[in-house]
Design an enzyme around this catalytic site. Structure first.
Site, mmCIF file in Angstrom:
data_model
loop_
_atom_site.group_PDB
_atom_site.id
_atom_site.type_symbol
_atom_site.label_atom_id
_atom_site.label_comp_id
_atom_site.label_asym_id
_atom_site.label_seq_id
_atom_site.Cartn_x
_atom_site.Cartn_y
_atom_site.Cartn_z
ATOM 1 C CG HIS A 157 -26.855 -20.700 -7.049
ATOM 2 N ND1 HIS A 157 -26.415 -21.681 -7.995
ATOM 3 C CD2 HIS A 157 -27.451 -21.477 -5.912
ATOM 4 C CE1 HIS A 157 -26.512 -22.841 -7.633
ATOM 5 N NE2 HIS A 157 -26.982 -22.871 -6.390
ATOM 6 C CE LYS A 161 -23.343 -21.381 -5.338
ATOM 7 N NZ LYS A 161 -22.936 -22.007 -3.623
#
EC number: 1.17.1.8
Length: 271
Positions: A157, A161
Site C-alpha cells: 500500500h 497507510k
C-alpha cells in the site's frame, strides 16, 4: 421508493471524498451528512467542494447524533476509535452502518458484534467485488490443497497507510484459514526477522510493503513441492471501495439486524 439518505464519516479524508463522489454518481442514494473529527480544520466546509464537486450544501460536522436524525445509513472508513464511537449512535438510531475501517482489534470487533441484535452492520476489510471474489477463491483453493502447500499473503500500500497487515490481507488470511478449517490467530506468521528457524507447517504468512501511492496490491501464494499457485488483485483507484460500500448500504437497507459481510452482499458466502 425514496433515495437512501447517507452520512459519510471521515468526509474530509481520501476515502471520505471518494465516497462523496460515488454518492453523486449513484442513483437511489443522497448525501445528507458529512462527519469529521472534533477540532478538525475542515469542520464547516462543504463536502461537495472538498470532493472536487460543485457545492452540495452539506457541511462537515462533528455531531453524529444530530446528523443521523432522519438518515438511513452511515459509511465509515475512519479509524478504530472513531468507528467504535459511531457504532453506538448508529445502533441507537437503527440505521445501516457500513464499516470499512481497518486496524480494528479483537475487543473492537466484540463491541461491534454486541450491537448487532439491534443494528444492521456490514463490515469488511475490503468492499470491492474483485477482492471478495479473490477471498472466495482463496478459501476454495486452501480447502482443495493439503498442508504440503504453504500459504503466504503479500500486500503493498501507499506510504501513508498506518496499519499492517492491511484489512484486506487479514480478510484473505481468514479465507485461507476457513478453507483449512483452522483459526487464523493460531496459525498467523507475521513480521519475520532474523534467525526465525524453518517455516512451521500450517502457518499462514503475511508480508507488508509500504511505498509511493499504491492503492492496494494483494497476492495469495500457495507454494508446494516444485510448483506455485498465485492469486492476485490490484486496485487501481479507491473508487472501487466507495462504490462497493454503496452497494453494501443499499443491499442492507431494510434487512434484519445482524452482522453481515461483503460476501453476503455479493452472494459469495456459499461459493
Amino acid at each position: 421508493m425514496s433515495d437512501m439518505r447517507l452520512i459519510v464519516a471521515g468526509a474530509g479524508g481520501r476515502m471520505g471524498r471518494a465516497l462523496t463522489r460515488a454518492i453523486s454518481e449513484t442513483k437511489g442514494v443522497v448525501l445528507t451528512g458529512a462527519l469529521e473529527a472534533p477540532g478538525s480544520e475542515l469542520l464547516g466546509q462543504d463536502a461537495g467542494v472538498l470532493a472536487g464537486l460543485p457545492a452540495n450544501g452539506v457541511k462537515l460536522s462533528a455531531d453524529l447524533w444530530t446528523l443521523s436524525a432522519g438518515a438511513d445509513g452511515i459509511l465509515d472508513f475512519t479509524v478504530p476509535a472513531a468507528t467504535i464511537a459511531n457504532v453506538a449512535i448508529a445502533a441507537q438510531r437503527g440505521i445501516v452502518h457500513v464499516i470499512g475501517t481497518t486496524g480494528l482489534s479483537s475487543s473492537d470487533n466484540a463491541v461491534i458484534k454486541s450491537v448487532t441484535d439491534q443494528a444492521i452492520v456490514v463490515k469488511s476489510g475490503n468492499m470491492s467485488l474483485g477482492v471478495n471474489l479473490l477471498a472466495a477463491l482463496t478459501r476454495r483453493v486452501a480447502q482443495s490443497l493439503d498442508a504440503g502447500f504453504d500459504i503466504e499473503i503479500v500486500e503493498m500500500h501507499h506510504r501513508a497507510k498506518i496499519d499492517a497487515p492491511s484489512g484486506t490481507a487479514l480478510l484473505l488470511g481468514e479465507a485461507a484459514a476457513a478453507g483449512r478449517k483452522v483459526d487464523l490467530d493460531d496459525h498467523s506468521a507475521r513480521g519475520r526477522d532474523g534467525v526465525t528457524g524453518a517455516r512451521k507447517t500450517g502457518d499462514i504468512g503475511f508480508a507488508s510493503l509500504r511505498g509511493g501511492t499504491v492503492t492496494g496490491d494483494h497476492s495469495v501464494i500457495f507454494a508446494g513441492p516444485y510448483e506455485r499457485i498465485e492469486l492476485a488483485h490490484k486496485a487501481e483507484d479507491r473508487m472501487i471501495f466507495a462504490h462497493g460500500a454503496l452497494k453494501a448500504a443499499q443491499w442492507a437497507h431494510g434487512k434484519s439486524p445482524g452482522l453481515y459481510s461483503m460476501m453476503d452482499v455479493l452472494g459469495l458466502a456459499e461459493f
